[in-house]
Design a protein around this motif. Structure first.
Motif, PDB file in Angstrom:
ATOM      1  N   ASP A 490       0.851  -1.190   0.000  1.00 17.66           N
ATOM      2  CA  ASP A 490       0.000   0.000   0.000  1.00 17.66           C
ATOM      3  C   ASP A 490       0.887   1.240   0.000  1.00 17.66           C
ATOM      4  OD1 ASP A 490      -1.694   2.069   0.462  1.00 17.66           O
ATOM      5  OD2 ASP A 490      -2.567   1.271   2.314  1.00 17.66           O
ATOM      6  N   GLY A 491       1.109   1.779  -1.194  1.00 18.73           N
ATOM      7  CA  GLY A 491       2.032   2.903  -1.377  1.00 18.73           C
ATOM      8  C   GLY A 491       1.714   4.086  -0.473  1.00 18.73           C
ATOM      9  N   ARG A 492       0.431   4.246  -0.126  1.00 20.07           N
ATOM     10  CA  ARG A 492       0.041   5.406   0.693  1.00 20.07           C
ATOM     11  C   ARG A 492       0.747   5.432   2.040  1.00 20.07           C
ATOM     12  NH1 ARG A 492      -6.122   4.376  -0.662  1.00 20.07           N
ATOM     13  NH2 ARG A 492      -5.194   2.329  -0.335  1.00 20.07           N
ATOM     14  N   LYS A 493       1.182   4.239   2.464  1.00 17.04           N
ATOM     15  CA  LYS A 493       1.879   4.138   3.766  1.00 17.04           C
ATOM     16  C   LYS A 493       3.239   4.844   3.761  1.00 17.04           C
ATOM     17  CE  LYS A 493      -0.760   1.599   6.549  1.00 17.04           C
ATOM     18  NZ  LYS A 493      -2.017   1.733   5.801  1.00 17.04           N
ATOM     19  N   LEU A 494       3.753   5.143   2.580  1.00 18.31           N
ATOM     20  CA  LEU A 494       5.018   5.891   2.508  1.00 18.31           C
ATOM     21  C   LEU A 494       4.910   7.213   3.270  1.00 18.31           C
ATOM     22  CD1 LEU A 494       6.214   5.544  -1.209  1.00 18.31           C
ATOM     23  CD2 LEU A 494       7.507   4.871   0.830  1.00 18.31           C
ATOM     24  N   ALA A 495       3.687   7.718   3.372  1.00 15.20           N
ATOM     25  CA  ALA A 495       3.472   8.991   4.075  1.00 15.20           C
ATOM     26  C   ALA A 495       3.950   8.911   5.527  1.00 15.20           C
ATOM     27  CB  ALA A 495       1.992   9.371   4.021  1.00 15.20           C
ATOM     28  N   ASP A 496       3.947   7.697   6.103  1.00 15.49           N
ATOM     29  CA  ASP A 496       4.383   7.536   7.501  1.00 15.49           C
ATOM     30  C   ASP A 496       5.836   7.967   7.707  1.00 15.49           C
ATOM     31  OD1 ASP A 496       1.934   6.509   7.944  1.00 15.49           O
ATOM     32  OD2 ASP A 496       2.562   4.412   8.138  1.00 15.49           O
ATOM     33  N   PHE A 497       6.588   7.981   6.636  1.00 17.69           N
ATOM     34  CA  PHE A 497       8.014   8.334   6.739  1.00 17.69           C
ATOM     35  C   PHE A 497       8.195   9.778   7.231  1.00 17.69           C
ATOM     36  CE2 PHE A 497      12.326   8.538   4.382  1.00 17.69           C
ATOM     37  CZ  PHE A 497      12.984   7.919   5.434  1.00 17.69           C
ATOM     38  N   LYS A 498       7.149  10.587   7.056  1.00 13.44           N
ATOM     39  CA  LYS A 498       7.200  11.991   7.519  1.00 13.44           C
ATOM     40  C   LYS A 498       7.533  12.074   9.002  1.00 13.44           C
ATOM     41  CE  LYS A 498       3.862  14.058   4.403  1.00 13.44           C
ATOM     42  NZ  LYS A 498       2.438  14.096   4.283  1.00 13.44           N
ATOM     43  N   ARG A 499       7.115  11.073   9.742  1.00 14.24           N
ATOM     44  CA  ARG A 499       7.363  11.064  11.196  1.00 14.24           C
ATOM     45  C   ARG A 499       8.843  11.261  11.535  1.00 14.24           C
ATOM     46  NH1 ARG A 499       4.309   6.045  11.827  1.00 14.24           N
ATOM     47  NH2 ARG A 499       6.294   5.048  12.348  1.00 14.24           N
ATOM     48  N   TYR A 500       9.701  10.929  10.597  1.00 11.54           N
ATOM     49  CA  TYR A 500      11.148  10.959  10.885  1.00 11.54           C
ATOM     50  C   TYR A 500      11.827  12.255  10.441  1.00 11.54           C
ATOM     51  CZ  TYR A 500      10.541   6.136  12.138  1.00 11.54           C
ATOM     52  OH  TYR A 500      10.121   4.994  12.761  1.00 11.54           O
ATOM     53  N   SER A 501      11.022  13.259  10.122  1.00 15.34           N
ATOM     54  CA  SER A 501      11.604  14.463   9.516  1.00 15.34           C
ATOM     55  C   SER A 501      12.528  15.227  10.478  1.00 15.34           C
ATOM     56  CB  SER A 501      10.504  15.380   8.993  1.00 15.34           C
ATOM     57  OG  SER A 501       9.698  15.784  10.062  1.00 15.34           O
ATOM     58  N   ILE A 781      10.217  11.811  -0.479  1.00 16.37           N
ATOM     59  CA  ILE A 781      10.014  10.351  -0.487  1.00 16.37           C
ATOM     60  C   ILE A 781       8.626  10.044   0.082  1.00 16.37           C
ATOM     61  CG2 ILE A 781      10.833   8.155   0.447  1.00 16.37           C
ATOM     62  CD1 ILE A 781      13.678   9.553   0.570  1.00 16.37           C
ATOM     63  N   ALA A 782       8.309  10.674   1.199  1.00 14.67           N
ATOM     64  CA  ALA A 782       6.999  10.435   1.832  1.00 14.67           C
ATOM     65  C   ALA A 782       5.859  10.926   0.938  1.00 14.67           C
ATOM     66  CB  ALA A 782       6.949  11.125   3.186  1.00 14.67           C
ATOM     67  N   GLY A 783       6.114  12.053   0.252  1.00 10.48           N
ATOM     68  CA  GLY A 783       5.067  12.653  -0.586  1.00 10.48           C
ATOM     69  C   GLY A 783       4.776  11.859  -1.850  1.00 10.48           C
ATOM     70  N   ALA A 784       5.691  10.950  -2.211  1.00  8.12           N
ATOM     71  CA  ALA A 784       5.471  10.136  -3.417  1.00  8.12           C
ATOM     72  C   ALA A 784       4.355   9.118  -3.202  1.00  8.12           C
ATOM     73  CB  ALA A 784       6.765   9.426  -3.808  1.00  8.12           C
ATOM     74  N   GLU A 785       3.899   9.047  -1.986  1.00  6.67           N
ATOM     75  CA  GLU A 785       2.845   8.113  -1.562  1.00  6.67           C
ATOM     76  C   GLU A 785       1.695   8.039  -2.567  1.00  6.67           C
ATOM     77  OE1 GLU A 785      -0.946   9.779  -0.398  1.00  6.67           O
ATOM     78  OE2 GLU A 785       0.883  10.968  -0.205  1.00  6.67           O
ATOM     79  N   ARG A 786       1.267   9.186  -3.081  1.00  5.66           N
ATOM     80  CA  ARG A 786       0.075   9.205  -3.954  1.00  5.66           C
ATOM     81  C   ARG A 786       0.377   8.829  -5.399  1.00  5.66           C
ATOM     82  NH1 ARG A 786      -1.503  15.261  -2.974  1.00  5.66           N
ATOM     83  NH2 ARG A 786      -0.653  14.675  -0.938  1.00  5.66           N
ATOM     84  N   PHE A 787       1.645   8.598  -5.703  1.00  5.06           N
ATOM     85  CA  PHE A 787       1.983   8.317  -7.104  1.00  5.06           C
ATOM     86  C   PHE A 787       2.273   6.843  -7.390  1.00  5.06           C
ATOM     87  CE2 PHE A 787       3.187  12.848  -6.476  1.00  5.06           C
ATOM     88  CZ  PHE A 787       2.199  13.388  -7.294  1.00  5.06           C
ATOM     89  N   ALA A 788       1.901   5.976  -6.481  1.00  6.52           N
ATOM     90  CA  ALA A 788       2.053   4.545  -6.776  1.00  6.52           C
ATOM     91  C   ALA A 788       1.092   4.177  -7.903  1.00  6.52           C
ATOM     92  CB  ALA A 788       1.748   3.724  -5.534  1.00  6.52           C
ATOM     93  N   ALA A 789       1.563   3.377  -8.854  1.00  6.74           N
ATOM     94  CA  ALA A 789       0.694   2.946  -9.957  1.00  6.74           C
ATOM     95  C   ALA A 789      -0.507   2.163  -9.431  1.00  6.74           C
ATOM     96  CB  ALA A 789       1.496   2.105 -10.944  1.00  6.74           C
ATOM     97  N   ASP A 790      -0.337   1.515  -8.284  1.00  5.33           N
ATOM     98  CA  ASP A 790      -1.477   0.795  -7.682  1.00  5.33           C
ATOM     99  C   ASP A 790      -2.664   1.753  -7.486  1.00  5.33           C
ATOM    100  OD1 ASP A 790       0.323  -1.278  -7.505  1.00  5.33           O
ATOM    101  OD2 ASP A 790       0.478  -1.272  -5.310  1.00  5.33           O
TER     102      ASP A 790
END
Ligand code: 73E
Length: 807
Positions: A490-501, A781-790
């Motif tokens: 689930d590509g949207r989960k990449l957004a969680d990476f923001k927590r580490y900013s 990297i986190a913002g790319a969440e919405r660009f997964a082809a899925d």
């Protein structure tokens, strides 16, 4: 499901295949033999998996989507399939026992380059998502014998060499002689009145056999396997024994050559309409074989076509497969005797269309006469559709001749494929928000007024498992540690990476990863004799060479820095490497001139030891999927600088941000949505908006006034006339200032130049603050969440195709 094969079982499988195909043991095999054998082993594993999946597919009787596209830019398959099957570790272990390195074997696979650029790569990314999410789907294209040409640069000139991919690539293809269909060209059509009404009689046609070659694509960690069916043309056995017996061998062989010509080579122009008869024949060949196949499969399963549009969605990727609309009509009318009205409704509710470009030179219009001569029955159907649509519009908009003329399929002796697609389908979408808005307000504004419900947007995406997990294993490990592995599904989960900013340790690791990837890339280039300093900033523009993408604007910026440094060699500037990767269409003069400029500018800089410490320009020869997989993880600056309103979406922009590069770009295509995702503080936006551009044209754009009045511009443009490395670039000077038909600088490089330079300088200032830069990189990297082809595929499935995954 990950495959459950043990290393031991795998060893047996490989040994058996080596013995069967080469009669040798694992110890005797060379690298090429071992690569092919591994590929064959994977194909066998995929076939078993496919058989199970196919059964499930049949049992559930779900609606399916067929994705028709003239291009699939597949790249390599071994690594992708092993990753998706979860078998990389097992293969690595087995091979190690025989002293083979899996990474080295990967290098023996040629790229399947059956596409030009973004459009074809998008289609391939979609196949990965369809398989992974277990949507009932199949892709259709052509099995070109030669893919996109191989590029060589000789003294700055681009040379094109044939791309011979099948030796090495063919192991992935499964020839299905049992599923061949015949495609008819030329001939005559007569209309005859019978007791049952008007009938058509098609005679004197030429026939070609279409033979499918199936490529299987495994879903990642799922039971899905998608099939990409590639058609090859074969002569129908019509060997002219009489001529042969008389000794006329040439004539006897002629027919065969003509048939096989159809799938000889991919047309190498991106975003440009190639009005060649052979290209038209390729298009019809793809469409006719595919539609016949779809219909025969459907009949086999359901015994009737009455439920065709309930069970089937056909998607056409750009207008290139547009003839599937009249082809489906033809079969429904002539072979299954549906009424015109019923057939028309069935076709419209089955077909959907994606537009990928607003460039006028890319819009397909074929001469009526050519269509009539090549496919007389199809021509008659297009005429019928045109008449009935125009009639409907006359009733709706009485007297509005201009409007109706703009919407007609046939006008001034030309057949407009985009209008055919809009009229013949139930859904029309653009590939980014901005692009879809432009379709509604400009390109298809009349159609939008008449049928607004047809129009929608699906923003492009990229296969994030391929472009992050496979291409950038270092970043993947960091993501796994920080946010767990769920993002892979689930590509949207990449957004969680923001927590580490604000996590300094993670930010430092991000920087180390980037440096390691840059070193890898430099080493790779070193093997090809290109030296790159991995400690310089990697500023990357990688995409097809096209005026609207404005590689020239990037070069003008570099020249400006070059001149600054010539004026003051002590100028403080962080070392930068400007990397260009681009193929130009073989007949595209200006694009080739820009490559020549990049090449000579690079050579000029290399000669100057002071300059070379601070700025270097590298032209990366023969850009392809495999090179992109090494380049994207190493990029720090992503150049997305098209003239606003021209780039429909872009997908390289998404891949680079996902690998931590920061974008310098215009408000164009998907850049607008990248901006929404990361905000002004994490991106470098410059230049005119699409509306500004329109306004500027309306006011009257004079490139020469920028040249005469702006000192920096004048200086840079003048340097083109003086030249670099002993070569003048008067051609480019004239292109910018004089222009054809008096329009200089048609893509407004000079209008955006100063702002570009200013924002580039801001970017360099930020680069010096490593903490800030790494933080911005993390937000990308986190913002790319919405660009997964899925996500794109889920949008298509829900809003357009109306299909659901298998359960
Ligand atoms: O903006 C890209 C887009 O990201 C667009 O230029 C490209 O498609 C990408 C995927 O949506 C594209 N290629 C073509 N048209 N648009 C094209 C046209 C004719 C021949 C080959 C390719």
């Amino acid at each position: 499901m990950q495959s459950t094969l043990t290393s031991k079982q795998l060893g047996v499988l490989i040994k058996n295949k080596l013995s069967r195909h080469y009669g040798i043991s694992a110890e005797e095999a060379d690298r090429k033999q071992m690569y092919k054998t591994c590929a064959r082993a994977v194909v066998e594993i995929l076939s078993d998996k496919r058989t199970r999946y196919y059964q499930k597919l049949k049992d559930q009787e779900k609606k399916k989507v067929y994705y028709l596209c003239m291009e699939f830019l597949v790249g390599r398959s071994l690594k992708n399939n092993l990753y998706n099957l979860g078998l990389e570790k097992e293969f690595r272990e087995v091979l190690k026992e025989w002293n083979f390195d899996l990474e080295e074997l990967y290098e023996d696979e040629p790229d399947a380059g059956l596409g030009n650029g973004g459009l074809g790569r998008l289609a391939s990314c979609f196949m990965d998502s369809l398989a992974t999410m277990e949507y009932p789907a199949m892709g259709y294209s052509i099995c070109y014998e030669y893919g996109l040409f191989k590029q060589k640069i000789v003294d700055g000139w681009q040379m094109e060499l044939p791309d011979i991919w099948l030796p090495g690539g063919d192991v992935w293809l499964n020839q299905r002689n049992d599923l061949a269909f015949r495609v008819k060209f030329n001939g005559h059509v007569e209309e005859i009145w019978t007791n049952d009404g008007l009938k058509t009689n098609y005679t004197d046609y030429d026939e070609v056999e279409a033979v499918p070659y199936d490529m299987m694509i495994s879903g990642a960690n799922s039971e899905g396997v998608a099939i990409l069916r590639l058609w090859r043309a074969r002569d129908v056995d019509k060997f002219d024994m009489k001529s042969f017996a008389k000794g006329d061998y040439n004539r006897a062989m002629n027919e065969k050559m003509n048939a096989e010509l159809i799938c000889k080579v991919l047309y190498p122009s991106d975003n440009h309409f190639e009005g060649k008869t052979l290209r038209l024949r390729q298009q019809y060949f793809l469409v006719s074989a595919s539609i016949q196949n779809i219909i025969s499969d459907h009949l086999q399963q359901f015994g009737t076509l009455d439920n065709f549009s309930e069970k089937i969605a056909i998607h056409i990727n750009d207008t290139h497969p547009a003839l599937c609309i009249p082809e489906l009509m033809r079969i429904l009318l002539d072979d299954y005797h549906y009424s015109w009205e019923n057939a028309y409704n069935m076709v419209i509710s089955t077909v959907s269309y994606t537009n990928h470009t607003v460039l006028s030179e890319a819009l397909e219009t074929w001469p009526e006469e050519l269509i009539k001569q090549q496919f007389p029955r199809i021509y008659g159907i297009i005429q019928g559709m045109n008449e009935s649509y125009c009639q409907e519009m006359w009733n709706r908009y009485p007297g509005e001749w201009g409007k109706i003329e703009r919407m007609a399929i046939i006008s001034h002796g030309q057949i407009r494929m985009a209008n055919l697609c809009v009229i013949g389908s139930s859904s029309v979408n653009g590939v980014s928000k901005l692009h879809s808005d432009i379709l509604k307000s400009q390109v298809f504004s009349d159609f939008y007024q008449a049928s607004s419900e047809k129009f929608t947007n699906v923003t492009n995406g990229f296969a994030h498992r391929r472009w992050i997990c496979q291409a950038n294993p270092r970043l993947t490990r960091l993501l796994d540690d920080c946010i767990g592995e769920e993002y892979k599904k689930d590509g949207r989960k990449l957004a969680d990476f923001k927590r580490y900013s604000d996590n300094r340790s993670i930010l430092r690791q991000l920087r180390d990863i980037k440096l390691a990837n840059k070193i890898d890339f430099s080493n790779l280039m070193d093997q090809k004799g290109v030296s790159i300093d991995p400690h310089s900033i990697f500023d990357v523009q990688a995409k097809r060479l096209h005026e609207y993408k404005r590689q020239l604007l990037n070069v003008l910026k570099i020249i400006s820095l070059y001149l600054d440094l010539k004026d003051d060699p002590n100028l403080v500037m962080p070392p930068q490497t400007f990397l260009f990767a681009a193929k130009a269409a073989p007949g595209y003069y200006m694009a080739k001139e820009v490559i020549r400029l990049i090449w000579h500018l690079s050579a000029d800089i290399e000669k100057d030891p002071v300059l070379r410490e601070k700025i270097r320009v590298v032209f990366l020869e023969n850009y392809c999927v495999t090179m992109a997989e090494a380049l994207m993880p190493a990029a720090e600056i992503s150049e997305q600088i098209s003239l606003a309103g021209k780039e429909a979406s872009g997908t390289g922009n998404m891949k680079m941000m996902a690998n931590g590069a920061l974008t310098i770009g215009t408000m164009d295509g998907a850049n607008v949505e990248i901006f929404e995702a990361v905000g002004n503080e994490n991106m470098f936006i410059f230049g005119m908006s699409a509306e500004d551009v329109e306004r500027k044209w309306a006011e009257g754009y004079e490139a020469s006034s920028y040249y005469h009045n702006k000192e920096k511009i004048h200086r840079v443009v003048e340097s083109l006339r003086r030249g670099f490395n002993g070569e003048s670039f008067d051609s480019i000077y004239r292109y910018l200032i004089v222009g054809d038909f008096g329009v200089g600088d048609p893509y407004m490089c000079l209008a955006d130049f100063e702002d570009y330079l200013k924002v580039h300088q801001q970017l360099l200032d930020v680069y010096l603050d490593q903490h800030k830069w790494n933080q911005m990189s993390l937000f990308n990297i986190a913002g790319a969440e919405r660009f997964a082809a899925d996500r794109s595929i889920m949008d298509y499935a829900r809003n357009i195709w109306n299909i659901t995954p298998l359960h």
